[in-house]
Design an enzyme around this catalytic site. Structure first.
Site, mmCIF file in Angstrom:
data_model
loop_
_atom_site.group_PDB
_atom_site.id
_atom_site.type_symbol
_atom_site.label_atom_id
_atom_site.label_comp_id
_atom_site.label_asym_id
_atom_site.label_seq_id
_atom_site.Cartn_x
_atom_site.Cartn_y
_atom_site.Cartn_z
ATOM 1 N N ILE A 8 0.822 -1.215 0.000
ATOM 2 C CA ILE A 8 0.000 0.000 0.000
ATOM 3 C C ILE A 8 0.854 1.263 0.000
ATOM 4 C CG2 ILE A 8 -2.002 -1.074 1.097
ATOM 5 C CD1 ILE A 8 -1.109 0.259 3.733
ATOM 6 N N GLU A 13 12.806 3.969 2.983
ATOM 7 C CA GLU A 13 13.388 3.119 4.015
ATOM 8 C C GLU A 13 12.625 1.818 4.232
ATOM 9 O OE1 GLU A 13 16.249 3.769 5.623
ATOM 10 O OE2 GLU A 13 16.463 5.601 4.440
ATOM 11 N N ASP A 132 9.917 12.628 12.133
ATOM 12 C CA ASP A 132 9.277 12.865 10.835
ATOM 13 C C ASP A 132 7.841 13.338 11.054
ATOM 14 O OD1 ASP A 132 9.023 12.998 8.101
ATOM 15 O OD2 ASP A 132 8.684 10.852 7.813
#
Length: 226
Positions: A8, A13, A132
């Protein structure tokens, strides 16, 4: 096994797969799970790559659990596979904050952003850096809870600098993705952060401003090696 799963999201990474609980784990479960598999980097020496992926897989699973203990909604971690470099976790049913924030009314937008700010403060008080912070990594559920996901670039750090970087990265993300409401949204985030963090919040907020003024940008690859 990876090839049989439903991809999906393909990332730099790691890759994300969505599958039935019964297919990935065991027949007694229900619903769906997310399988996050950290992908190899061919430019790295093989042994170093294995060690890095194993350590990052274990660290991310630990951060998800630590964040939950700190009071921040995160997916339940069902399995950590340090051989297959994967984490099997709860699938959170909801909408990415990225997809809905601009469509919310002013009061609801401020409410969601204050929740986000409070949850960042809880992470920081627990010594956790997300690494992040973007609205792509936040899931808004129908009950109003905001789940934080993808701690792949996170770590344990209680320094004012890294906490400031976290806030700065979120401000940049808001300006990039939600530019029409970015100023109001970030102000609500900071309001929630200040209220939850308490003493010491101003130093971190001011450090985020300082980081912005000196033009520091921390690339994902650099943070991945941190």
């Amino acid at each position: 096994m990876e090839a049989k799963l439903m991809l999906i999201k393909k990332g730099a990474e790691a890759n994300l797969y969505l599958e039935p609980f019964t297919k990935v784990l065991h027949q007694a479960g229900g619903g769906k799970v997310i399988v996050k598999t950290r992908i190899p980097k061919r430019y790295r020496i093989k042994d170093l790559d294995l060690r890095l992926r194993e350590s990052r897989t274990a660290l991310e699973a630990g951060l998800l659990s630590d964040a939950k203990r700190a009071g921040v909604p995160t997916p339940i971690v069902y399995e950590v596979d340090k051989v297959g470099m994967r984490i099997v976790m709860e699938f959170i049913e909801g909408a990415q904050v990225k997809q809905v924030l601009d469509r919310l009314g002013p009061a609801e937008m401020r409410k969601v952003c204050r929740i986000i700010g409070k949850q960042i403060a809880k992470l920081h008080r627990a010594g956790i850096i997300h690494g992040d912070l973007t609205t792509s990594n936040m899931i808004l559920k129908s009950d109003g809870k905001v789940y934080f996901v993808d701690f792949g670039l996170g770590g344990h750090d209680s320094s004012t600098e890294e906490r400031g970087v976290d806030l700065h990265l979120l401000k940049r993300a808001l300006q990039s993705t939600h530019f029409r409401i970015a100023t109001r949204a970030y102000a609500a985030v900071i309001s929630g952060y200040r209220a939850e963090f308490g003493k010491g919040a101003e130093e971190i907020i001011n450090r985020a401003k300082e980081i912005e003024s000196r033009g520091r940008y921390v690339a994902k690859e650099e943070r991945a090696w941190h």
